[in-house]
Design an enzyme around this catalytic site. Sequence first.
Site, mmCIF file in Angstrom:
data_model
loop_
_atom_site.group_PDB
_atom_site.id
_atom_site.type_symbol
_atom_site.label_atom_id
_atom_site.label_comp_id
_atom_site.label_asym_id
_atom_site.label_seq_id
_atom_site.Cartn_x
_atom_site.Cartn_y
_atom_site.Cartn_z
ATOM 1 N N ARG A 157 22.414 17.404 26.124
ATOM 2 C CA ARG A 157 22.502 18.852 26.257
ATOM 3 C C ARG A 157 23.852 19.220 26.847
ATOM 4 O O ARG A 157 24.074 19.100 28.041
ATOM 5 C CB ARG A 157 21.348 19.361 27.137
ATOM 6 N N HIS A 177 20.854 24.099 31.139
ATOM 7 C CA HIS A 177 19.446 24.121 30.736
ATOM 8 C C HIS A 177 19.059 25.513 30.238
ATOM 9 O O HIS A 177 18.379 25.664 29.230
ATOM 10 C CB HIS A 177 18.549 23.734 31.909
ATOM 11 N N TYR A 188 24.730 18.995 39.133
ATOM 12 C CA TYR A 188 24.042 17.712 38.977
ATOM 13 C C TYR A 188 24.667 16.774 37.946
ATOM 14 O O TYR A 188 24.150 15.677 37.725
ATOM 15 C CB TYR A 188 22.562 17.935 38.631
#
Length: 394
Positions: free
Chosen positions: A282, A286, A295
């Site tokens: 990805r 998100h 992260y």
Amino acid sequence: MKDRNHLAKVGLIHQVKIVENGLIDIPMLQVLRPDGSVHQEAELPDINEPLCLKILQTMQYIRLLDERMVAAQRQGRISFYLACTGEEASTVGSAAALEPQDMIMSQYREQGALAFRGFTSKEFMDQMFSNQNELNKGRQMPIHYGSKALNFMTISSPLGTQIPQASGYSYGQKMAGLNAVTICYFGEGAASEGDFHAGLNMAAVLNCPVIFFCRNNGYAISTPSEEQFAGDGIASRGLGYGVRTIRVDGNDVLAVYAATEQARKIAIEQQCPVLIEAMTYRLAAHSTSDDPTGYRSKDEEERWRLKDPLQRFKNWLDSKGWLDQEHNLNFIEQTRQDILKELKLAEQVPICPVEQIIEDVYDTPPWHLKAQLVDLKKHIEKYPEAYPKTSGRL
């Protein structure tokens, strides 16, 4: 997950290598290298030029749609959006291998599958602005699409709900003697939900013609895959449930197409479930509520950009002499203008009358829903500034 480039012929995983600590090492189907060249040992799927160009244009369309709608959310024009940047090959390539009668049950990052089936820019915009032209009367969050005409089941927000539903729906297809399957999309994070285990076991025991399609994109929101499970991805779970399983390079659209085509053939002919695990990444956040810089590193993202599914496929098409560069640039520009035009139109369309909120559940709305509607109207009258008359800026 390790970044592997194992080759396998299109087919089922039935032999795996046992490695240290008793873990298994599952091979991955790949046709195109990251630069778009064909692996020497790979077999190209039987796919023609018009279909390849439709796949490419759908992938490009979704990337343009994602860019525009993320910007629209930042401008306050819609409340929420989920982009599938970097995963287009998984969703579009798999949808291209299906038949129109096959049911699609989506998670929320499969707008490419819906666009491939013919969902228009107008329909996308009407849904995201929740206006009165929207097929579900504006009752869903943005990107929670649904289309009965295109056999695309309306999306639910809770993770994993569609997995056991897909088992049940495909069992109904089997009982009706239909020449059709159900494909069920979900991420590797959703495979940690109890619904995943219930759905796969049900499909395996009842021999349901369903394709479980896992987009293993590396992260469940901010949780990396190595912190989600200790085993070798999701494919090993399919083997555990006795489900025929294929692992594929999710950034290789030809491999995804070939894997899904084979999975559908098996599901139809043998009336059984098949699990596909697409190894992808990805590149986007998100959702528009997420900040991935917290992260993961920019270096990690850049390494995956070198495996961009769009550029990989374009390079292969160019090598075949199937890509007209000028025509492709014109398509991109025209598509960008069309998306922006439909956005501006959709945000001016009024929302549905509030009275419709209690319709379509019961034949006649019961007393308690009517009472709640009265209370809702009083609330709106008290705070009119919080409830705009159109689906425009929030």
